[in-house]
Design a protein around this motif. Structure first.
Motif, short mmCIF file in Angstrom:
data_model
loop_
_atom_site.label_atom_id
_atom_site.label_comp_id
_atom_site.label_asym_id
_atom_site.label_seq_id
_atom_site.Cartn_x
_atom_site.Cartn_y
_atom_site.Cartn_z
N THR A 92 5.86 -3.67 -12.95
CA THR A 92 5.76 -4.85 -12.09
C THR A 92 4.69 -5.80 -12.61
O THR A 92 4.39 -6.79 -11.97
CB THR A 92 5.42 -4.45 -10.65
OG1 THR A 92 4.21 -3.70 -10.65
CG2 THR A 92 6.55 -3.64 -10.03
N ARG A 143 4.10 -14.01 -8.53
CA ARG A 143 4.41 -14.61 -7.25
C ARG A 143 3.74 -15.97 -7.18
O ARG A 143 2.58 -16.11 -7.51
CB ARG A 143 3.92 -13.73 -6.11
CG ARG A 143 4.64 -12.40 -6.05
CD ARG A 143 4.30 -11.73 -4.74
NE ARG A 143 4.85 -10.41 -4.68
CZ ARG A 143 6.02 -10.12 -4.11
NH1 ARG A 143 6.72 -11.06 -3.54
NH2 ARG A 143 6.46 -8.90 -4.08
N ASP A 146 7.98 -6.01 -2.10
CA ASP A 146 9.10 -5.33 -2.73
C ASP A 146 8.79 -3.84 -2.78
O ASP A 146 7.70 -3.43 -3.19
CB ASP A 146 9.30 -5.85 -4.15
CG ASP A 146 9.75 -7.30 -4.17
OD1 ASP A 146 10.38 -7.74 -3.19
OD2 ASP A 146 9.46 -7.99 -5.18
#
Length: 170
Positions: A32, A37, A53
């Motif tokens: 990730t 974001r 998530d």
């Protein structure tokens, strides 16, 4: 953290159980780090807050992973029992550590056939010998010793080892 000899066995046991829990979860996840974001131009309301998530983790059921879990569980039980004898662990702490270790044994699973058979034997034993309402959740009987030896042998036959790290020497 300092000198491991100065750490209370209950703290060390809790840390080892946390490691075992991570090992049970598989310790692998999708990368990730590349996810970025961007902030929203409108303020978020409590009902419109973005849900994080979920991280999908695959449980590693290979012989090395399971034998590593067994090493952690064995280390916790060994040090808890000797810690009680040494006066470093209270009866309540011993019972809590053994209950946590029992939970670990009850939830083992492996893709390795030899380990699966030994795990099934151990879990059958635990089902036939439920934890008491009070007192240690794992006994120190010859039958339990046989279950532990079957797990150790299965690990060795699968090319892995079970190693207990003794806080009190060995």
């Amino acid at each position: 953290m300092g000198n491991l000899r100065s750490v209370r066995p209950s703290v060390l046991g809790a840390a080892l159980l946390a490691c075992a829990a991570l090992a049970l979860a598989g310790c692998s996840s999708a990368d990730t780090a590349g996810a970025v974001r961007t902030p929203s131009s409108t303020p978020a309301t409590p009902t419109a807050a973005a849900e994080p998530d979920p991280v999908v983790m695959d449980e590693d059921q290979s012989a090395p992973a399971v034998c590593g879990q067994l090493s952690a569980l064995s280390t916790v039980t060994l040090n808890a029992r000797v810690g009680l004898q040494q006066g470093d662990v209270t009866q309540a702490e011993l019972e809590a550590l053994l209950a946590a270790a029992r939970f670990g044994y009850e939830h083992l699973s492996s893709t390795d056939t030899r380990l699966s058979n030994a795990i099934a034997y151990t879990q059958r034993y635990l089902e036939e010998h439920p934890a008491p309402a009070s007192g240690p959740a794992l006994d120190d009987s010859p039958e339990w010793d046989l279950a532990m030896r079957s797990l150790n042998t299965a690990c060795q036959e699968s090319g892995s080892s079970v190693v207990s790290t003794a806080q009190y020497g060995g």
